[in-house]
Design a protein around this motif. Structure first.
Motif, short mmCIF file in Angstrom:
data_model
loop_
_atom_site.label_atom_id
_atom_site.label_comp_id
_atom_site.label_asym_id
_atom_site.label_seq_id
_atom_site.Cartn_x
_atom_site.Cartn_y
_atom_site.Cartn_z
N TYR A 119 0.84 -1.19 0.00
CA TYR A 119 0.00 0.00 0.00
C TYR A 119 0.88 1.24 0.00
CZ TYR A 119 -4.11 -2.87 0.78
OH TYR A 119 -5.12 -3.79 0.62
N ARG A 125 -3.32 0.10 -4.55
CA ARG A 125 -3.42 0.00 -3.09
C ARG A 125 -2.91 1.31 -2.49
NH1 ARG A 125 -1.83 -5.23 -4.77
NH2 ARG A 125 -3.01 -6.94 -3.79
N GLU A 165 -7.09 1.36 1.32
CA GLU A 165 -8.09 1.08 0.27
C GLU A 165 -7.41 0.30 -0.86
OE1 GLU A 165 -10.89 2.72 1.17
OE2 GLU A 165 -10.02 4.22 2.54
N ALA A 189 -8.24 -6.70 2.77
CA ALA A 189 -8.52 -5.51 3.58
C ALA A 189 -8.74 -5.89 5.04
CB ALA A 189 -9.75 -4.78 3.04
N GLY A 224 -11.86 -1.66 1.67
CA GLY A 224 -10.88 -1.12 2.60
C GLY A 224 -11.43 -1.01 3.99
#
Length: 382
Positions: free
Chosen positions: A37, A100, A127, A140, A305
């Motif tokens: 992410y 991400r 997210e 998530a 998310g």
């Protein structure tokens, strides 16, 4: 009124708690990065028509509003960050595949969203965009659980639901937006009397299904009961199977279900989850699937998310012990200064005690001291 009194539900964060918050922030961002992410930092304020468009409309009452002195346009201080990240994904990045993104920053609420809550949460979230499969929901929730583990929460309960089940029960039924809103509220409160009143114009099958939902909460047996009661509605069986698959990915945690829990129904488009910790009055993290979040920005693609408030977590987990540090004398000596610089470059915290303040209380646990032994400055355990 005294000048030092802050507004209700707004507070300063003092050193020990601030250190705890910062350590959790860094740890969660590092955990999200280990999953791939990327960090984004949206602005604190935006034009209202961006913040409150689409799924953001539900945040209108929670959003502080002001007028931009440069443009004269109405602006808002963000009450949630997801809408902003969706805008970044849709317009600034506009990548074709999976994206991400994670974030961590303050949000502001016009009123506390739960008893004893702050109006200035420190919101952390992640997210994943571009994948419609359940794998994104699992990732998530996995990341949310790992972040809570890193914060010191070991035992937790994961509660699952899916807002599409109600849509299946009402497929083909004409329902006004106001009645639908009231119905979702009655389901969330498990108010059978109100559900019965609102559903009177509906077909008998839909009404019976809605009346059954408030009783469908508890352990995994809930899903078997849901299949017996609701399997006649097209699509419900597939949704229940998805919930079973999602729950199976977290067999090491306690998993419960509440099929009438429709909090955030206007925001979520599928699976919804909440993670609870023992003794905590409210969920530590909330998330799920919200595929429509980017529609207002012209790019309606899959999204899943979660978000959490680091300040809330710090108030629940045990306080951190004082940070260890090295105590050093404040003297005009090249050798001492060089030793202090070397220790700090190695990541040590070295506090030079100012003359006359040797007995002052401090926010550190001095477990070592810098002393001169045989002409050399050496670190010695206290």
């Amino acid at each position: 009124m005294s000048a030092w009194i802050l507004p209700d539900h707004v507070a300063d964060v003092l050193p020990s708690e601030a250190r705890h918050i910062e350590e959790l922030r860094r740890g969660m961002l590092d955990t999200a990065r280990s999953y791939g992410y990327e960090l984004v930092i949206p602005p604190m304020l935006e034009h209202l028509d961006s913040l409150l468009t689409g799924a953001g409309e539900a945040l209108s009452l929670q959003t502080f509003k002001l007028v931009d002195q440069l443009s004269g346009r109405s602006m808002g201080l963000r009450a949630d960050t997801t809408q902003q990240v969706a805008r970044i994904d849709a317009h600034l990045l506009n990548r074709p595949g999976v994206t991400r993104l994670c974030y961590c920053g303050p949000v502001l609420h016009t009123r506390p969203d739960k008893p004893h809550a702050t109006r200035e949460p420190l919101q952390f979230g992640a997210e994943i965009y571009g994948h419609a499969g359940l794998e994104a929901d699992i990732e998530a929730l996995t990341l949310a659980v790992e972040c809570l583990h890193r914060a010191g929460i070991v035992k937790m309960t994961i509660d699952l639901a899916d807002v599409r089940i109600v849509r299946c029960l009402l497929a083909g039924v004409q329902v006004s937006p106001s009645v639908l809103r009231d119905l979702h509220g009655a389901l969330a409160r498990k108010d059978l009397t109100e559900i019965d009143r609102l559903s009177q114009p509906f077909p008998k099958a839909s009404r019976d299904g809605l009346m059954a939902l408030p009783g469908l909460f508890g352990d995994a047996s809930v899903l078997d009961r849901a299949l017996r009661v609701l399997s006649s509605f097209p699509g419900v069986t597939d949704l229940v199977d998805e919930l079973k698959r999602l729950a199976s990915a977290f067999s090491d945690q306690t998993v419960t279900f509440d099929l009438a829990d429709l909090r955030g129904y206007s925001y979520y488009s599928g699976v919804r989850f909440a993670v609870f910790a023992p003794g905590a009055p409210d969920a530590m993290a909330r998330g799920g699937r919200y595929d429509e979040v980017g529609a207002a920005f012209g790019r309606n693609r899959p999204a899943a998310g979660f978000s959490l408030d680091i300040k809330q977590i710090v108030g629940v987990v045990p306080a951190r012990s004082l940070q260890t540090a090295i105590r050093a004398p404040w003297v005009d000596c090249v050798a001492v200064n060089q030793a202090v610089i070397a220790l700090r470059s190695q990541g040590e915290t070295v506090v030079c005690i100012l003359p006359g303040h040797e007995s002052d209380a401090d926010e550190f646990n001095f477990d070592r001291e810098l002393v001169e032994i045989s002409g050399r400055w050496t670190v010695r355990a206290i």
